[in-house]
Design a protein around this motif. Structure first.
Motif, PDB file in Angstrom:
ATOM      1  N   ILE A 303       0.832  -1.204   0.000  1.00 35.79           N
ATOM      2  CA  ILE A 303       0.000   0.000   0.000  1.00 35.79           C
ATOM      3  C   ILE A 303       0.866   1.253   0.000  1.00 35.79           C
ATOM      4  O   ILE A 303       0.562   2.238  -0.686  1.00 35.79           O
ATOM      5  CB  ILE A 303      -0.946  -0.017   1.219  1.00 35.79           C
ATOM      6  N   THR A 304       1.973   1.232   0.758  1.00 38.19           N
ATOM      7  CA  THR A 304       2.881   2.378   0.789  1.00 38.19           C
ATOM      8  C   THR A 304       3.408   2.688  -0.606  1.00 38.19           C
ATOM      9  O   THR A 304       3.395   3.845  -1.049  1.00 38.19           O
ATOM     10  CB  THR A 304       4.062   2.103   1.733  1.00 38.19           C
ATOM     11  N   VAL A 305       3.883   1.664  -1.305  1.00 31.71           N
ATOM     12  CA  VAL A 305       4.447   1.865  -2.644  1.00 31.71           C
ATOM     13  C   VAL A 305       3.389   2.336  -3.622  1.00 31.71           C
ATOM     14  O   VAL A 305       3.615   3.256  -4.423  1.00 31.71           O
ATOM     15  CB  VAL A 305       5.103   0.560  -3.139  1.00 31.71           C
ATOM     16  N   PHE A 306       2.216   1.737  -3.584  1.00 32.96           N
ATOM     17  CA  PHE A 306       1.154   2.130  -4.525  1.00 32.96           C
ATOM     18  C   PHE A 306       0.741   3.581  -4.313  1.00 32.96           C
ATOM     19  O   PHE A 306       0.489   4.312  -5.277  1.00 32.96           O
ATOM     20  CB  PHE A 306      -0.046   1.203  -4.373  1.00 32.96           C
ATOM     21  N   ALA A 312      -2.248  10.580  -5.471  1.00 28.46           N
ATOM     22  CA  ALA A 312      -2.027  12.024  -5.518  1.00 28.46           C
ATOM     23  C   ALA A 312      -1.105  12.509  -4.404  1.00 28.46           C
ATOM     24  O   ALA A 312      -0.536  13.589  -4.496  1.00 28.46           O
ATOM     25  CB  ALA A 312      -3.368  12.754  -5.429  1.00 28.46           C
ATOM     26  N   LEU A 313      -0.946  11.697  -3.331  1.00 33.29           N
ATOM     27  CA  LEU A 313      -0.124  12.105  -2.207  1.00 33.29           C
ATOM     28  C   LEU A 313       1.277  11.523  -2.343  1.00 33.29           C
ATOM     29  O   LEU A 313       1.446  10.374  -2.740  1.00 33.29           O
ATOM     30  CB  LEU A 313      -0.755  11.643  -0.886  1.00 33.29           C
ATOM     31  N   PRO A 314       2.327  12.303  -1.991  1.00 31.69           N
ATOM     32  CA  PRO A 314       3.691  11.799  -2.139  1.00 31.69           C
ATOM     33  C   PRO A 314       4.088  10.770  -1.091  1.00 31.69           C
ATOM     34  O   PRO A 314       4.993   9.976  -1.320  1.00 31.69           O
ATOM     35  CB  PRO A 314       4.547  13.065  -2.016  1.00 31.69           C
ATOM     36  N   GLU A 315       3.472  10.778   0.065  1.00 29.65           N
ATOM     37  CA  GLU A 315       3.825   9.857   1.150  1.00 29.65           C
ATOM     38  C   GLU A 315       2.669   8.898   1.406  1.00 29.65           C
ATOM     39  O   GLU A 315       1.509   9.289   1.382  1.00 29.65           O
ATOM     40  CB  GLU A 315       4.137  10.654   2.421  1.00 29.65           C
ATOM     41  N   GLY A 316       2.998   7.639   1.678  1.00 27.37           N
ATOM     42  CA  GLY A 316       1.938   6.662   1.877  1.00 27.37           C
ATOM     43  C   GLY A 316       2.038   5.876   3.148  1.00 27.37           C
ATOM     44  O   GLY A 316       1.223   4.973   3.388  1.00 27.37           O
ATOM     45  N   GLY A 318       1.640   6.653   6.493  1.00 23.59           N
ATOM     46  CA  GLY A 318       0.559   6.810   7.460  1.00 23.59           C
ATOM     47  C   GLY A 318      -0.722   6.129   7.019  1.00 23.59           C
ATOM     48  O   GLY A 318      -1.346   5.385   7.782  1.00 23.59           O
ATOM     49  N   PHE A 319      -1.107   6.338   5.780  1.00 23.69           N
ATOM     50  CA  PHE A 319      -2.328   5.715   5.264  1.00 23.69           C
ATOM     51  C   PHE A 319      -2.186   4.196   5.196  1.00 23.69           C
ATOM     52  O   PHE A 319      -3.131   3.459   5.487  1.00 23.69           O
ATOM     53  CB  PHE A 319      -2.659   6.271   3.878  1.00 23.69           C
ATOM     54  N   SER A 320      -1.003   3.731   4.810  1.00 22.90           N
ATOM     55  CA  SER A 320      -0.800   2.281   4.705  1.00 22.90           C
ATOM     56  C   SER A 320      -0.883   1.616   6.068  1.00 22.90           C
ATOM     57  O   SER A 320      -1.390   0.492   6.191  1.00 22.90           O
ATOM     58  CB  SER A 320       0.545   1.983   4.059  1.00 22.90           C
ATOM     59  N   ILE A 321      -0.413   2.284   7.111  1.00 20.58           N
ATOM     60  CA  ILE A 321      -0.479   1.714   8.458  1.00 20.58           C
ATOM     61  C   ILE A 321      -1.923   1.606   8.917  1.00 20.58           C
ATOM     62  O   ILE A 321      -2.336   0.580   9.490  1.00 20.58           O
ATOM     63  CB  ILE A 321       0.360   2.554   9.443  1.00 20.58           C
ATOM     64  N   LEU A 322      -2.719   2.627   8.676  1.00 24.11           N
ATOM     65  CA  LEU A 322      -4.130   2.576   9.073  1.00 24.11           C
ATOM     66  C   LEU A 322      -4.877   1.491   8.309  1.00 24.11           C
ATOM     67  O   LEU A 322      -5.706   0.768   8.893  1.00 24.11           O
ATOM     68  CB  LEU A 322      -4.790   3.938   8.827  1.00 24.11           C
ATOM     69  N   ILE A 323      -4.600   1.351   7.028  1.00 23.95           N
ATOM     70  CA  ILE A 323      -5.263   0.303   6.244  1.00 23.95           C
ATOM     71  C   ILE A 323      -4.809  -1.076   6.709  1.00 23.95           C
ATOM     72  O   ILE A 323      -5.609  -2.005   6.834  1.00 23.95           O
ATOM     73  CB  ILE A 323      -4.984   0.502   4.745  1.00 23.95           C
ATOM     74  N   ALA A 324      -3.507  -1.216   6.985  1.00 27.06           N
ATOM     75  CA  ALA A 324      -2.998  -2.494   7.488  1.00 27.06           C
ATOM     76  C   ALA A 324      -3.592  -2.818   8.853  1.00 27.06           C
ATOM     77  O   ALA A 324      -3.835  -3.994   9.168  1.00 27.06           O
ATOM     78  CB  ALA A 324      -1.469  -2.447   7.565  1.00 27.06           C
ATOM     79  N   ASN A 325      -3.816  -1.805   9.690  1.00 33.00           N
ATOM     80  CA  ASN A 325      -4.473  -2.021  10.982  1.00 33.00           C
ATOM     81  C   ASN A 325      -5.829  -2.669  10.803  1.00 33.00           C
ATOM     82  O   ASN A 325      -6.224  -3.538  11.589  1.00 33.00           O
ATOM     83  CB  ASN A 325      -4.638  -0.683  11.726  1.00 33.00           C
TER      84      ASN A 325
END
Length: 372
Positions: A303-306, A312-316, A318-325
């Protein structure tokens, strides 16, 4: 058989939650100290605000949850206070929000306005933890919830803050390292040196950019066995494989791009190392079984890499951690979760890497996302 219901974290070794929390505080200390050196005023203000809000919210929550029931008698404030807190407000009710406050401080940019810190800290502890039942019951990392909420609401109001520790290259026009490769402009990544990325002499958040101090904390936590190495290795390993394949795809389009330098650049930018060390490994929000933890780290890496390459966001991170949670609960489902390594979970691991790697390469090579 007697089934005992206990809150997370579920430890399978001779350790205590308090000892693990103290280890995390010790591991965070080098990065926090260095952030004080580089951003003394900002770090102090953000840290004091975050600790006050998160620890204060935890204190109020414990009191409300353990209020003395109405029995028709008149009780003094002292009696009600003792009933609500005596034996129910422990050192872990201080350590855990304090750690969340430190992590939240370190993943916030120095240019964030004060009100963004206030709102982010409050939302992080309340919506990320307390609404789920408090200590050990939350499914999301509170610090990440607060950071993401503040970024979505106030990100356009963040400003660039210069320090004595780094100078912004003129060619970068103030952009962060990740901003240079966002939107498919992968050829721009060479504008920052790897050494500067490693020591943190770049624009970024208060703590995520100092890779040296983060690695010191990571080594300490691994030696103390306060975090699971499976999550760290699976996350970083999968991330490196995918960004290397992405670099190879860019190389086929632009021979000036070194795939290995491209992979190292991505590893040393943003919050990959910090997230792998202090946020993804949270024992409360990660799976229980060893195979599930490996898949958990791999899912977060994909998810981080995608998000980095295609969103649209350069960093992934934080979002990847929440989705993985969110996936952690499903990975621990009794119908398919297994503490042993079987051909099914090994096949799942292989498919995650192969399919996501192929998709990364093909989309960059043939999908028209490269604009370098």
């Amino acid at each position: 058989m007697i089934i005992a219901k206990e809150n997370a974290p579920h430890l399978r070794r001779n350790a205590s939650v308090t000892r693990m929390m103290v280890d995390v505080l010790i591991a965070l200390a080098p990065t926090l100290i260095f952030s004080f050196v580089v951003y003394p005023i900002k770090t102090l203000i953000f840290y004091l605000i975050s600790v006050f809000i998160m620890c204060g919210s935890e204190f109020v929550y414990v009191g409300l949850r353990n209020m003395m029931p109405k029995d028709g008698l008149k009780h003094s404030f002292k009696e009600r206070f003792a009933y609500a807190y005596k034996g129910k407000f422990t050192q872990n009710n201080v350590l855990t929000p304090a750690i969340s406050a430190i992590i939240f401080t370190l993943i916030m940019p120095a240019g964030a306005p004060i009100y963004a810190v206030i709102v982010g800290a409050f939302v992080g502890i309340v919506l990320g933890k307390l609404v789920f039942g408090g200590l050990g019951s939350n499914i999301f990392n509170p610090a990440v919830v607060g950071m993401v909420f503040a970024k979505l609401c106030f990100g356009s109001q963040y400003v660039q803050v210069d320090t004595w520790f780094y100078t912004i290259p003129d060619a970068a026009a103030g952009a962060t390292p990740l901003g240079l490769i966002n939107g498919g402009y992968f050829a721009n990544f060479g504008q920052y040196q790897l050494f500067d990325l490693f020591i943190g002499r770049i624009p970024g958040t208060l703590g995520e950019v100092y890779k040296v101090t983060i690695l010191i904390g990571l080594i300490y936590l691994l030696i103390r066995r306060s975090i699971d190495f499976r999550i760290v290795v699976s996350y970083l390993g999968t991330f490196l494989v995918l960004v290397l394949l992405g670099g190879l795809a860019v190389w086929t389009l632009n021979k000036n791009v070194n795939p290995f330098m491209f992979a190292l650049y991505n590893l040393l930018t943003g919050g990959v190392l910090f997230g792998a060390t202090f946020m993804l490994t949270d024992p409360v929000t990660s799976p229980i079984n060893s195979p599930s933890r490996i898949i958990y780290g791999m899912v977060a890496a994909v998810i981080t890499v995608f998000i980095r390459f295609f969103a649209a966001l350069p960093e992934g991170v934080g979002f990847s951690i929440l989705i993985a949670n969110m996936f952690a609960v499903a990975l621990d489902h009794y119908e398919w979760s297994n503490p042993r390594y079987t051909w099914k979970n090994i096949l799942a691991m292989c498919l995650i890497v192969v399919l996501s790697g192929a998709l990364t390469f093909l989309v960059i090579r043939f999908g028209g996302v490269y604009h370098g």
